[in-house]
Scaffold this motif. Structure first.
Motif, PDB file in Angstrom:
ATOM      1  N   ASP A 103       0.839  -1.203   0.000  1.00 38.94           N
ATOM      2  CA  ASP A 103       0.000   0.000   0.000  1.00 38.94           C
ATOM      3  C   ASP A 103       0.872   1.250   0.000  1.00 38.94           C
ATOM      4  O   ASP A 103       1.507   1.579   1.004  1.00 38.94           O
ATOM      5  CB  ASP A 103      -0.916  -0.021   1.230  1.00 38.94           C
ATOM      6  CG  ASP A 103      -1.926   1.126   1.223  1.00 38.94           C
ATOM      7  OD1 ASP A 103      -1.929   1.923   0.257  1.00 38.94           O
ATOM      8  OD2 ASP A 103      -2.709   1.225   2.188  1.00 38.94           O
ATOM      9  N   ALA A 104       0.876   1.955  -1.110  1.00 42.79           N
ATOM     10  CA  ALA A 104       1.691   3.167  -1.204  1.00 42.79           C
ATOM     11  C   ALA A 104       1.165   4.276  -0.302  1.00 42.79           C
ATOM     12  O   ALA A 104       1.866   5.259  -0.056  1.00 42.79           O
ATOM     13  CB  ALA A 104       1.721   3.652  -2.656  1.00 42.79           C
ATOM     14  N   ARG A 105      -0.049   4.128   0.223  1.00 42.51           N
ATOM     15  CA  ARG A 105      -0.622   5.148   1.115  1.00 42.51           C
ATOM     16  C   ARG A 105      -0.412   4.811   2.587  1.00 42.51           C
ATOM     17  O   ARG A 105      -0.967   5.479   3.465  1.00 42.51           O
ATOM     18  CB  ARG A 105      -2.120   5.289   0.839  1.00 42.51           C
ATOM     19  CG  ARG A 105      -2.450   5.705  -0.587  1.00 42.51           C
ATOM     20  CD  ARG A 105      -3.929   5.563  -0.853  1.00 42.51           C
ATOM     21  NE  ARG A 105      -4.343   4.165  -0.692  1.00 42.51           N
ATOM     22  CZ  ARG A 105      -5.614   3.754  -0.769  1.00 42.51           C
ATOM     23  NH1 ARG A 105      -6.576   4.624  -0.988  1.00 42.51           N
ATOM     24  NH2 ARG A 105      -5.907   2.483  -0.621  1.00 42.51           N
ATOM     25  N   ALA A 106       0.365   3.784   2.850  1.00 40.52           N
ATOM     26  CA  ALA A 106       0.597   3.381   4.244  1.00 40.52           C
ATOM     27  C   ALA A 106       1.210   4.525   5.046  1.00 40.52           C
ATOM     28  O   ALA A 106       1.973   5.333   4.514  1.00 40.52           O
ATOM     29  CB  ALA A 106       1.521   2.164   4.293  1.00 40.52           C
ATOM     30  N   ALA A 107       0.850   4.597   6.318  1.00 42.48           N
ATOM     31  CA  ALA A 107       1.404   5.617   7.212  1.00 42.48           C
ATOM     32  C   ALA A 107       1.532   5.006   8.601  1.00 42.48           C
ATOM     33  O   ALA A 107       0.537   4.590   9.193  1.00 42.48           O
ATOM     34  CB  ALA A 107       0.495   6.840   7.254  1.00 42.48           C
ATOM     35  N   VAL A 108       2.742   4.932   9.100  1.00 39.80           N
ATOM     36  CA  VAL A 108       2.995   4.355  10.427  1.00 39.80           C
ATOM     37  C   VAL A 108       3.508   5.457  11.344  1.00 39.80           C
ATOM     38  O   VAL A 108       4.600   5.999  11.129  1.00 39.80           O
ATOM     39  CB  VAL A 108       4.008   3.198  10.359  1.00 39.80           C
ATOM     40  CG1 VAL A 108       4.236   2.608  11.752  1.00 39.80           C
ATOM     41  CG2 VAL A 108       3.531   2.121   9.399  1.00 39.80           C
ATOM     42  N   ALA A 109       2.707   5.795  12.333  1.00 42.92           N
ATOM     43  CA  ALA A 109       3.081   6.837  13.290  1.00 42.92           C
ATOM     44  C   ALA A 109       4.087   6.278  14.297  1.00 42.92           C
ATOM     45  O   ALA A 109       3.847   5.226  14.897  1.00 42.92           O
ATOM     46  CB  ALA A 109       1.845   7.356  14.012  1.00 42.92           C
ATOM     47  N   LEU A 110       5.192   6.984  14.466  1.00 47.63           N
ATOM     48  CA  LEU A 110       6.245   6.530  15.373  1.00 47.63           C
ATOM     49  C   LEU A 110       6.501   7.566  16.464  1.00 47.63           C
ATOM     50  O   LEU A 110       6.977   8.670  16.191  1.00 47.63           O
ATOM     51  CB  LEU A 110       7.546   6.279  14.600  1.00 47.63           C
ATOM     52  CG  LEU A 110       7.535   5.192  13.521  1.00 47.63           C
ATOM     53  CD1 LEU A 110       8.901   5.102  12.854  1.00 47.63           C
ATOM     54  CD2 LEU A 110       7.134   3.849  14.122  1.00 47.63           C
TER      55      LEU A 110
END
Length: 218
Positions: A141-148
């Motif tokens: 998924d090119a729209r993935a977003a993982v908050a760190l």
């Protein structure tokens, strides 16, 4: 007997007969008229109507608080972005053993800054001599977003199937992060390949950043 006395006896007999008839009527099932107000309540006291809870409305619990059923809304599992995009100076990038028998290695991005950042999309993985970065995995998924938050880690995977054309043995790789718009950021990190190097070919693929290691391996 004087006339007045006989008349009194006759009147008493009529009254007695009327009382007997009224009593007999009550015994046969007739009911006297109820006084104003509810039956069984003192006269003048209004009847109390039981409270009815409408269908679909919250009902009261024993402690007086409303019981409401949980709604169907809420998050669907997607991450919410926080802070700015993670950059190579905010995160530590490294390879890690994927475990198992699948031909793959993990990519780890650990937030080493003191502020939250978000890892977006699919990391850009390259190696010396490559004309283009390694292609994305089919379902990445090119729209993935993982908050760190500080100290947290995102995971991606470099998949290394044995079958593929133009094999190349690489001892180092370049790794680029992406901005919120999905475009690669200018800065690149150079990573030393684990063990004695990795063999990549035309079938090698990269997965998107994930919050869970197992999800990165797809």
């Amino acid at each position: 007997m004087p006339f007045r006395l006989r008349r009194s006896f006759a009147l008493a007999a009529v009254v007695g007969a009327t009382v007997f008839a009224t009593t007999a009527c009550d015994a046969d099932g007739g009911a006297p008229a109820a006084p104003s107000g509810a039956a069984g309540s003192p006269a003048g006291t209004p009847a109390v109507t039981p409270a009815v809870t409408p269908t679909g409305s919250p009902s009261a619990s024993g402690d007086g608080r409303a019981n409401t059923s949980p709604g169907a809304g809420g998050r669907d599992g997607a991450e919410e972005a926080v802070g700015d995009a993670c950059t190579s100076d905010k995160v530590e990038l490294e390879f890690a053993d994927a475990g198992g028998t699948r031909p793959a290695v993990l990519l780890k991005a650990t937030n080493i800054s003191d502020a939250a950042c978000t890892a977006y999309g699919i990391p850009a993985v390259g190696h010396p001599g490559a004309q283009a970065p390694v292609a994305a995995a089919p379902h990445a998924d090119a729209r993935a977003a993982v908050a760190l938050e500080p100290g947290e880690t995102a995971y991606a995977a470099l998949l290394l199937p044995e079958r593929g054309g133009h094999p190349h043995h690489a001892t180092s790789f370049t790794l680029g992060l992406r901005g919120q718009d999905g475009e690669p950021l200018t800065a690149r990190a150079t990573l030393k390949a684990p063990v004695e190097g990795l063999t990549v070919n035309d079938a090698s693929r990269v997965t998107a950043w994930q919050a869970v290691q197992e999800d990165a391996l797809g």
